[in-house]
Design an enzyme around this catalytic site. Sequence first.
Site, PDB file in Angstrom:
ATOM      1  N   ARG A   1       0.829  -1.324  -0.005  1.00 49.33           N
ATOM      2  CA  ARG A   1      -0.027  -0.122  -0.050  1.00 49.33           C
ATOM      3  C   ARG A   1       0.841   1.123   0.078  1.00 49.33           C
ATOM      4  O   ARG A   1       0.247   2.499  -0.014  1.00 49.33           O
ATOM      5  CB  ARG A   1      -0.895   0.123   1.351  1.00 49.33           C
ATOM      6  CG  ARG A   1      -1.982  -1.140   1.457  1.00 49.33           C
ATOM      7  CD  ARG A   1      -2.810  -1.425  -0.022  1.00 49.33           C
ATOM      8  NE  ARG A   1      -3.934  -2.498   0.292  1.00 49.33           N
ATOM      9  CZ  ARG A   1      -4.186  -3.181  -0.703  1.00 49.33           C
ATOM     10  NH1 ARG A   1      -3.970  -3.019  -1.937  1.00 49.33           N
ATOM     11  NH2 ARG A   1      -5.265  -3.978  -0.301  1.00 49.33           N
TER      12      ARG A   1
ATOM     13  N   ASP B   1      -1.799 -13.272  -0.951  1.00 52.04           N
ATOM     14  CA  ASP B   1      -2.473 -11.974  -1.423  1.00 52.04           C
ATOM     15  C   ASP B   1      -2.811 -11.122  -0.321  1.00 52.04           C
ATOM     16  O   ASP B   1      -4.148 -10.650  -0.237  1.00 52.04           O
ATOM     17  CB  ASP B   1      -3.682 -12.469  -2.323  1.00 52.04           C
ATOM     18  CG  ASP B   1      -4.543 -11.320  -3.098  1.00 52.04           C
ATOM     19  OD1 ASP B   1      -3.664 -10.319  -3.204  1.00 52.04           O
ATOM     20  OD2 ASP B   1      -5.286 -11.682  -3.796  1.00 52.04           O
TER      21      ASP B   1
ATOM     22  N   PHE C   1     -12.479  -5.225  -1.799  1.00 52.53           N
ATOM     23  CA  PHE C   1     -12.114  -6.638  -1.676  1.00 52.53           C
ATOM     24  C   PHE C   1     -10.726  -6.717  -1.148  1.00 52.53           C
ATOM     25  O   PHE C   1      -9.476  -5.971  -1.280  1.00 52.53           O
ATOM     26  CB  PHE C   1     -12.101  -7.186  -3.138  1.00 52.53           C
ATOM     27  CG  PHE C   1     -13.269  -7.235  -4.203  1.00 52.53           C
ATOM     28  CD1 PHE C   1     -14.088  -8.356  -3.952  1.00 52.53           C
ATOM     29  CD2 PHE C   1     -13.627  -6.127  -4.762  1.00 52.53           C
ATOM     30  CE1 PHE C   1     -15.161  -8.502  -4.722  1.00 52.53           C
ATOM     31  CE2 PHE C   1     -14.797  -6.110  -5.528  1.00 52.53           C
ATOM     32  CZ  PHE C   1     -15.732  -7.479  -5.576  1.00 52.53           C
TER      33      PHE C   1
HETATM   34  O1  DOR Z   1      -9.120  -8.927  -2.987  1.00 49.34           O
HETATM   35  C1  DOR Z   1      -8.292  -8.418  -3.846  1.00 49.34           C
HETATM   36  N1  DOR Z   1      -7.859  -7.481  -2.958  1.00 49.34           N
HETATM   37  N2  DOR Z   1      -7.840  -9.019  -4.962  1.00 49.34           N
HETATM   38  C2  DOR Z   1      -7.125  -8.184  -5.504  1.00 49.34           C
HETATM   39  O2  DOR Z   1      -6.838  -8.621  -6.627  1.00 49.34           O
HETATM   40  C3  DOR Z   1      -6.619  -7.009  -5.247  1.00 49.34           C
HETATM   41  C4  DOR Z   1      -6.568  -6.645  -3.752  1.00 49.34           C
HETATM   42  C5  DOR Z   1      -6.203  -5.276  -3.371  1.00 49.34           C
HETATM   43  O3  DOR Z   1      -5.326  -4.626  -3.864  1.00 49.34           O
HETATM   44  O4  DOR Z   1      -7.148  -4.938  -2.212  1.00 49.34           O
END
Ligand code: DOR
Length: 427
Positions: free
Chosen positions: A64, A305, A323
């Site tokens: 981030r 992830d 997400f």
């Molecule tokens: O859930 C997700 N969050 N999938 C993604 O592909 C990107 C990620 C995010 O950067 O928050």
Amino acid sequence: MKLLLKKGRLIDPGENIDGLFDLLIAEGKIAEIKPQLSIEADSEINLNGLIVSPGLIDLHTHLREPGFESKETIATGARTAARGGFTTICCMPNTNPVNDSPEITSLIKEKARKEGLVNILPIGAISQGEKGEHLAISAEMVAAGAVGFSDDGQPVSNARLMKEAMEKGAELRVPIIDHCEEKTLTEGGIINEGRISKMLGLKGIPAAAEEIMVARDIILAKTYGLPVHLAHISTKGSVELLRWAKENRVPVSAEVTPHHLLLSEDALLSRDPNYKVNPPLRTEEDIQAVRRAVKEGWIQVIATDHAPHTEKEKSLGLERAPFGINGLETAVPALLDRLVRTGEFSLKLLIMAMSVAPARILRLSNKGCLRVGADADLTILDLNRSTTITKENFQSKSPNTPYLGARFQGAITMTLVEGKIVYQVKD
Ligand code: DOR
């Protein structure tokens, strides 16, 4: 500086090691591995049979910074990684600005050098601004420290651009990592398309949206003989395509996240936004398929992830919350408890997928192995110790984990980066 680790159970599937050894670290490197070493070191730790794994490598982390520092920074993300047993993390480019230039890559590397407790390897963007129009990949970015390229968070919708990215990746000898999503099918989607989306009256994200892009990438890789790595695979259909690819010697590798291995769409009945992730949590059948794919080697890597989002953002409700699942600190305890303790995955397989295989994909010859001369990046695990996931003991800035309150059997007791202890569990 010499550090002697006594009586660790060293496991390195790449070097075919599994046994009790003493391991000597000198000047940040593995200096000796013997059943017994009697050496005067500056310090000595008796591990009493705890597991010593080559340091874990996360191919897929969102840090981030720059731009979204309220969610996570390079410094907090690195501490989080160390706590989670990761000695190397690869940070995705969907920052603000997007990491699509040597300048941003250098900025991340410089901050990582100053503040990062662990090795931080930037992934550059495939396209400028992750807009999917013009290629951003360059030798200059690789020279600045980019170890791979991805438009993660966004798919590369244009097949010609994807082909060009794969050509460039092959030329620069770095992986191209694709977020497989056919956007025209996912627009407005919140959770997996199926039984639960119907029950909740929510727009779904179909498995087909992922599988269409997995198929496209495999066809490109096969036709042109160009390697590609597919991020966060989540469906049975994708697994079948990957199996076909493997059987046909297509140069494709893939990863799956801990949450797609462990959690199903049923969890969304709670409407808890901490289960909202892209690709979405799928069905029990999909979970069984991705687990089998790891065991068969059709999927080679487990990557977190790690996608931190603030409590405020995640409290917007299922429809509006962003997400993402926070993954670095929960991955190892959750996988040890739910897959290793139950006997479904061997420790060897877990270490292969979380250290040896990612090191090979990144061509890191001195990491992901317990070999004399390699970097002393090590993760020490205790299978008998439990870990409780609480907001209070989270290192990450964001507590967006579906595991708050969970107690897992299995813990990271120590993380070492180039021989330096960067995390140690408190008694
Ligand atoms: O859930 C997700 N969050 N999938 C993604 O592909 C990107 C990620 C995010 O950067 O928050």
